[in-house]
Design a protein around this motif. Structure first.
Motif, PDB file in Angstrom:
ATOM      1  N   LYS A   4       0.826  -1.123   0.079  1.00 47.74           N
ATOM      2  CA  LYS A   4      -0.158   0.030  -0.150  1.00 47.74           C
ATOM      3  C   LYS A   4       0.858   1.312   0.015  1.00 47.74           C
ATOM      4  O   LYS A   4       0.554   2.418  -0.603  1.00 47.74           O
ATOM      5  CB  LYS A   4      -1.039   0.089   1.270  1.00 47.74           C
ATOM      6  N   LYS A  38      -6.283  10.336   0.462  1.00 43.11           N
ATOM      7  CA  LYS A  38      -6.108   9.292   1.210  1.00 43.11           C
ATOM      8  C   LYS A  38      -5.240   8.245   0.731  1.00 43.11           C
ATOM      9  O   LYS A  38      -4.308   7.596   1.290  1.00 43.11           O
ATOM     10  CB  LYS A  38      -7.241   8.734   1.794  1.00 43.11           C
ATOM     11  N   TRP A  39      -5.454   8.066  -0.654  1.00 43.07           N
ATOM     12  CA  TRP A  39      -4.548   7.036  -1.273  1.00 43.07           C
ATOM     13  C   TRP A  39      -3.036   7.360  -1.248  1.00 43.07           C
ATOM     14  O   TRP A  39      -2.177   6.453  -0.771  1.00 43.07           O
ATOM     15  CB  TRP A  39      -5.105   6.777  -2.861  1.00 43.07           C
ATOM     16  N   SER A  44      -5.692   4.653   2.734  1.00 39.79           N
ATOM     17  CA  SER A  44      -6.533   4.017   2.012  1.00 39.79           C
ATOM     18  C   SER A  44      -6.002   3.601   0.722  1.00 39.79           C
ATOM     19  O   SER A  44      -5.022   3.961   0.349  1.00 39.79           O
ATOM     20  CB  SER A  44      -8.128   4.370   1.864  1.00 39.79           C
TER      21      SER A  44
END
Length: 68
Positions: A4, A38-39, A44
């Motif tokens: 991530k 947010k990415w 997230s």
């Protein structure tokens, strides 16, 4: 490095290379600018269904989004 985290850094890097703002990228993908933020902050990750379109907009392959 966590997947991530790699994805987050690459979204930011490729977005900047394309001279896109978070808002512009969000509008192209049909999501909110907050989602893109947010990415990029690793809070997230984009929905898997968005990856092909995200890669196309950023001018990379899906694989490149995950390469360190």
């Amino acid at each position: 490095m966590e997947i991530k985290s790699v994805l987050s850094k690459n979204i930011y890097k490729y977005r900047k290379q394309k001279s896109l703002t978070q808002l512009q990228l969000a509008q192209l993908l049909g999501v909110s600018a907050q989602a893109v933020s947010k990415w990029e902050q690793s809070q997230s990750a984009p929905d898997i269904a968005l990856l092909p379109e995200l890669a196309q907009i950023l001018g990379v392959t899906i694989s490149e989004l995950f390469l360190e």
